[in-house]
Structure formats: structure tokens, C-alpha cells
Design an enzyme around this catalytic site. Sequence first.
Site, PDB file in Angstrom:
ATOM      1  N   GLU A 195       0.826  -1.212   0.000  1.00 34.37           N
ATOM      2  CA  GLU A 195       0.000   0.000   0.000  1.00 34.37           C
ATOM      3  C   GLU A 195       0.860   1.262   0.000  1.00 34.37           C
ATOM      4  O   GLU A 195       0.399   2.339   0.347  1.00 34.37           O
ATOM      5  CB  GLU A 195      -0.942  -0.008   1.210  1.00 34.37           C
ATOM      6  CG  GLU A 195      -1.942  -1.153   1.142  1.00 34.37           C
ATOM      7  CD  GLU A 195      -3.018  -1.087   2.225  1.00 34.37           C
ATOM      8  OE1 GLU A 195      -2.959  -0.200   3.090  1.00 34.37           O
ATOM      9  OE2 GLU A 195      -3.913  -1.936   2.181  1.00 34.37           O
ATOM     10  N   ASP A 221      -4.509  -0.121  12.317  1.00 34.55           N
ATOM     11  CA  ASP A 221      -5.264  -1.331  11.980  1.00 34.55           C
ATOM     12  C   ASP A 221      -4.458  -2.481  12.563  1.00 34.55           C
ATOM     13  O   ASP A 221      -3.412  -2.851  12.037  1.00 34.55           O
ATOM     14  CB  ASP A 221      -5.411  -1.479  10.454  1.00 34.55           C
ATOM     15  CG  ASP A 221      -6.233  -2.722  10.086  1.00 34.55           C
ATOM     16  OD1 ASP A 221      -6.687  -3.426  11.023  1.00 34.55           O
ATOM     17  OD2 ASP A 221      -6.423  -2.980   8.884  1.00 34.55           O
ATOM     18  N   LYS A 315     -15.638  -2.197   2.275  1.00 42.74           N
ATOM     19  CA  LYS A 315     -14.840  -2.565   1.104  1.00 42.74           C
ATOM     20  C   LYS A 315     -15.813  -3.277   0.181  1.00 42.74           C
ATOM     21  O   LYS A 315     -16.208  -4.413   0.458  1.00 42.74           O
ATOM     22  CB  LYS A 315     -13.720  -3.529   1.501  1.00 42.74           C
ATOM     23  CG  LYS A 315     -12.632  -2.941   2.395  1.00 42.74           C
ATOM     24  CD  LYS A 315     -11.724  -4.060   2.918  1.00 42.74           C
ATOM     25  CE  LYS A 315     -10.529  -3.528   3.666  1.00 42.74           C
ATOM     26  NZ  LYS A 315      -9.856  -4.592   4.461  1.00 42.74           N
ATOM     27  N   LYS A 366     -10.318   5.586   3.578  1.00 41.69           N
ATOM     28  CA  LYS A 366      -9.038   4.978   3.931  1.00 41.69           C
ATOM     29  C   LYS A 366      -8.328   4.524   2.664  1.00 41.69           C
ATOM     30  O   LYS A 366      -8.851   3.713   1.903  1.00 41.69           O
ATOM     31  CB  LYS A 366      -9.288   3.795   4.865  1.00 41.69           C
ATOM     32  CG  LYS A 366      -8.040   3.131   5.389  1.00 41.69           C
ATOM     33  CD  LYS A 366      -8.423   1.907   6.223  1.00 41.69           C
ATOM     34  CE  LYS A 366      -7.219   1.096   6.560  1.00 41.69           C
ATOM     35  NZ  LYS A 366      -7.557  -0.290   6.873  1.00 41.69           N
TER      36      LYS A 366
HETATM   37  P1  PGA Z   1      -6.388  -6.209   2.705  1.00 40.09           P
HETATM   38  O1  PGA Z   1      -6.129  -5.454   4.069  1.00 40.09           O
HETATM   39  O2  PGA Z   1      -6.817  -5.269   1.662  1.00 40.09           O
HETATM   40  O3  PGA Z   1      -5.046  -6.847   2.437  1.00 40.09           O
HETATM   41  O4  PGA Z   1      -7.423  -7.248   3.017  1.00 40.09           O
HETATM   42  C1  PGA Z   1      -6.546  -4.193   4.377  1.00 40.09           C
HETATM   43  C2  PGA Z   1      -7.120  -4.141   5.753  1.00 40.09           C
HETATM   44  O5  PGA Z   1      -7.029  -5.112   6.534  1.00 40.09           O
HETATM   45  O6  PGA Z   1      -7.711  -3.115   6.092  1.00 40.09           O
HETATM   46 ZN    ZN Z   2      -8.315  -3.893   8.165  1.00 40.23          ZN
END
Ligand code: PGA
Ligand code: ZN
Length: 389
Positions: A195, A221, A315, A366
Site C-alpha cells: 500500500e 489497523d 470494502k 481509507k
Molecule cells: P487487505 O487489508 O486489503 O489486504 O485485506 C486491508 C485491511 O485489513 O484493512
Molecule cells: Zn483492516
Amino acid sequence: MKIKSVSAKIILDSRKEKTILISIKTNAGRTFSASSPSGKSTGKYEAKPYKKSIEEDIEAIKQLQEYFTEEILEEFCDLNMVEDILDGHVGANTLFAFESAVLKAIAYEKKKEVWEIIDSNAGKTKKFPRLVGNCIGGGKHSNMEGKKPDFQEFLLIPESKSPKQAEEENKKLKEKAELLIKIKDKNFNEEKNDENAWMTSLNEKEVLDILNELNIPFGVDVASSGFYSRKKYHYENPMLTRETDEQLGYLTNLMKNYNIIYIEDPFNEEDYESFSKLLTKFPDSLIVGDDLTVTNSKRLQKAIDKNSINAIIVKPNQCGSLLEVKKVCDMAKENKIKIVFSHRSGETEETILADLAFGFGADFFKCGITGKEREAKINRLIAIEKKLK
Ligand code: PGA
Ligand code: ZN
């Protein structure tokens, strides 16, 4: 708008892993495309990204395309028809990319922005989400050799409600953080994770000390399901295990001693009760569910019933259905739970996340701070801001 034909193909995300790109051609002859991101520290209760495999989802789309040609799609709720056709045939990543492409087509047809298809009033209220920028990474997101923080993300949360100002602030602070890490971490080699956050061999307390020096509200997190097994949290830096009550004690201590306003997945993804204990202790901090709630209204309802959280990560590809995303957002608003729209660690340059966040009235956005996949989304949010000024 009517769909004339559909195609799907594999593209690579920021991690160079396969993900899906869907293109729909409308009766007006235009093509609209959208892709899905993918996670690495995925929750156990997330919907599967593909029914069996990405290749089989692509084949399924090809087989089903003739069913779309008769449907008239004009509004957000018409995604119902899309889901009737695709339900049970494809996974969440495919469904999300498909629905995103449909929203883009509807918006174009109506000469509107995608966010207006979700809620045209968002343009009047002009509520922009506060940026939550991933600055330093650990846990599953860091491939640092040897030591690293056990928490997955250290997040900067500028006060500014203007995405443009917040973005500028985050960029400056990320550079300042780099200088501070350099002083304390002999192993630091200016490497960034998936990221685009800094990777360090410091532990979480040392990282929190650095963040304290930045003089900005921040969050973590913990992504604790990633290091929970056999009823214990297994820390590696330093190496020790914590039982659930010890985890609660440890986090309580950190929250008292640092300017942490936001804590995500502090406990294992099944442990609604411990979330609730932490929320009772810190009702004014954001206790955020991600793996706990996985953008699923049933799990959110359980978290509400048990008073586990006051903020939820959204998400869209955790469930795939934008109708479910709407349900989750409506439910969150009714129950005064803050909404945090979030990128995934594996991302594409797709920007619809910004429209969804603005349209659904998110409180936080985020994302990373740098890197083309992250900046594309923040820039889209800034473009919406600019247009509404
Ligand atoms: P991920 O993690 O996109 O790798 O699932 C992001 C998060 O846990 O917020
Ligand atoms: Zn998370």
C-alpha cells in the site's frame, strides 16, 4: 440504457496478481469498464472473490451476457436485475466490477456523475470524508526480513475535511515520518509495502512514538485475526503471546498513552464481546470493524446488537453487491456508526471508490498516501470537491 454485450478479462493489480476487468457495451455503442481490487489480509467471512476461479467467472459472464440485453437499467436500484442474473454464478470481485461498470454507463447516459446515481443530494450537503492515510506498515502487509511491527497499518488522519488539504498534509507528514524512522531504525532501507507505506523493523510502540511526534490524530489497523490462533495473539516483535484479556489490557494502555483516535480489528474476527469491552472503555475513539463485519449487513446487525463498534470499514468487494453496500451504509447511519470506505492492499487505478464514498456519505476514506493506484482515488475525490466548489 441497455447492455448490448459484455466482456471480461484478467488484468494485474498493484501486487502483480490477477484481478478482473469487466467491460460493458451499451445500446448507444459506448463501452464502460471497471476493475476490482483484491485483499491480502482477507477476513474469514468475506464473500469469495470468484465462484471457483477467475477464469470460470469470465466464462460465466460470457455465457450469461444474452440475458442482459433485454433489461433496461436506469437507476441504482436496477442493480437488482444484474444481481438476479449473476447471483450464484460469479464471485464478489466479478460482481463488484460488473456493477461498477453498469453505474458508470447509467451515469453517462443521464449526463451525471457516478455519485449522483447513488445520491444526488450529496452534491448539496457536500460532506467529504476525512482521509485516513496508511503511512507505516507491518504484519501481513510487510515483507521486511526479520523484525517488523505486529500491527498491520499506522494511519494518519488529518482533521481537514477538504480532501485536497488533507492529501497535502499527509504527503508532508509521510516524508517527516521517513526521516524519523531513519533516525531510529538501523535496518530501514526506504522500502515501501503493497500500500506504499513505509516498512520498518521497529515494533509498534516505537512506531507509535514516531507518530506522536507528528502531532496529528492517528489510527492503527491491528488486523489481529492475522496473528490470532489457539485462543492467543502471537506477537513476534517482541516475541510473546497475549490471551484475550491481556490483549484488551495492552490495547487499553496504548490508547491511553498515544493519540490513537481510531483502532481497527483490535480483536479476532469472531470476538464481538471484546470489541464491545474496548468500546465501553473508549466511547469517544473509533472502534472499527473490518474482518469482524466484512461489509455484511447481518454481521453489522450482530455488531450493533452487541455494541461492538462505532465505525465500520466498507470494502465493496468484500461482498460484491452494491445493494448490500447500500444496506450496510443505511444501517450504519441509522445506528450512528461511522462509515469508512476503504481500498484493498492489491489495487488497480479504478477510481469508483471515491464516487461510492461520496455518494454514500462516508465519514472517512481509507487509502494509501502515495502510489498511482492510491493517488488516482484521492485525486477523484479532489476532482469532485473542485467541481462542487
Ligand atoms: P487487505 O487489508 O486489503 O489486504 O485485506 C486491508 C485491511 O485489513 O484493512
Ligand atoms: Zn483492516
